[in-house]
Design an enzyme around this catalytic site. Structure first.
Site, PDB file in Angstrom:
ATOM      1  N   CYS A  13       0.837  -1.187   0.000  1.00 54.72           N
ATOM      2  CA  CYS A  13       0.000   0.000   0.000  1.00 54.72           C
ATOM      3  C   CYS A  13       0.879   1.248   0.000  1.00 54.72           C
ATOM      4  O   CYS A  13       1.835   1.341   0.768  1.00 54.72           O
ATOM      5  CB  CYS A  13      -0.902  -0.001   1.236  1.00 54.72           C
ATOM      6  SG  CYS A  13      -2.022   1.401   1.345  1.00 54.72           S
ATOM      7  N   CYS A  21      -4.019   1.202   7.782  1.00 50.39           N
ATOM      8  CA  CYS A  21      -3.428   0.356   6.741  1.00 50.39           C
ATOM      9  C   CYS A  21      -3.277  -1.079   7.239  1.00 50.39           C
ATOM     10  O   CYS A  21      -2.784  -1.311   8.344  1.00 50.39           O
ATOM     11  CB  CYS A  21      -2.075   0.908   6.326  1.00 50.39           C
ATOM     12  SG  CYS A  21      -1.359   0.072   4.885  1.00 50.39           S
ATOM     13  N   HIS A  32      -8.287   5.348  -7.455  1.00 52.66           N
ATOM     14  CA  HIS A  32      -8.177   6.552  -8.286  1.00 52.66           C
ATOM     15  C   HIS A  32      -8.467   7.829  -7.494  1.00 52.66           C
ATOM     16  O   HIS A  32      -9.426   7.879  -6.740  1.00 52.66           O
ATOM     17  CB  HIS A  32      -9.143   6.466  -9.463  1.00 52.66           C
ATOM     18  CG  HIS A  32      -8.801   5.407 -10.434  1.00 52.66           C
ATOM     19  ND1 HIS A  32      -9.204   4.094 -10.275  1.00 52.66           N
ATOM     20  CD2 HIS A  32      -8.072   5.452 -11.579  1.00 52.66           C
ATOM     21  CE1 HIS A  32      -8.742   3.389 -11.285  1.00 52.66           C
ATOM     22  NE2 HIS A  32      -8.059   4.180 -12.087  1.00 52.66           N
ATOM     23  N   CYS A  54      -4.302  -0.563  -0.162  1.00 55.17           N
ATOM     24  CA  CYS A  54      -4.879  -1.744   0.480  1.00 55.17           C
ATOM     25  C   CYS A  54      -6.379  -1.532   0.683  1.00 55.17           C
ATOM     26  O   CYS A  54      -6.879  -0.406   0.631  1.00 55.17           O
ATOM     27  CB  CYS A  54      -4.182  -2.032   1.808  1.00 55.17           C
ATOM     28  SG  CYS A  54      -4.620  -0.913   3.152  1.00 55.17           S
ATOM     29  N   CYS A  57      -7.292   1.056   3.622  1.00 50.77           N
ATOM     30  CA  CYS A  57      -7.097   2.465   3.264  1.00 50.77           C
ATOM     31  C   CYS A  57      -8.103   2.888   2.193  1.00 50.77           C
ATOM     32  O   CYS A  57      -8.626   4.005   2.230  1.00 50.77           O
ATOM     33  CB  CYS A  57      -5.669   2.705   2.781  1.00 50.77           C
ATOM     34  SG  CYS A  57      -4.416   2.630   4.087  1.00 50.77           S
TER      35      CYS A  57
END
Length: 99
Positions: A13, A21, A32, A54, A57
């Protein structure tokens, strides 16, 4: 599927929200950054505006899970992830900055 999108599979990540995370590369996808004028309803931004992210997140930056971060904090975390990802994509020769 683009080479950039495929590149996320199994990668670490790059968004790395502290305490969120999951550090599990098996859950990494390309998240995106929704920058105005690059996307719209049903239209994703270009893949070079994506971060290896990940699942934990991604849930936070997309707003599916509220952990108390403001929209600005979530946007910053994702933007930093995009920049980290751009460095890795350049190292892998998946993007070229015309150097």
């Amino acid at each position: 599927m683009s080479a950039i999108r495929q590149s996320a599979k199994g990668k670490p990540c790059m968004v790395r929200i502290a305490g969120i995370c999951n550090h599990n590369p098996e859950t990494t996808i390309l998240a995106h950054y929704r920058l105005p004028e690059t996307c719209g309803t049903g239209i994703k931004p270009p893949d070079y505006l994506g971060a290896w992210c990940c699942s934990s997140c991604h849930d936070v930056v997309d707003g599916r899970v509220d952990v108390g971060l403001s929209q600005e904090e979530r946007d910053l975390a994702l933007a930093e992830g995009v920049m980290r990802t751009l460095v890795r994509l350049h190292e892998q020769n998946l993007i070229n900055f015309g150097e």
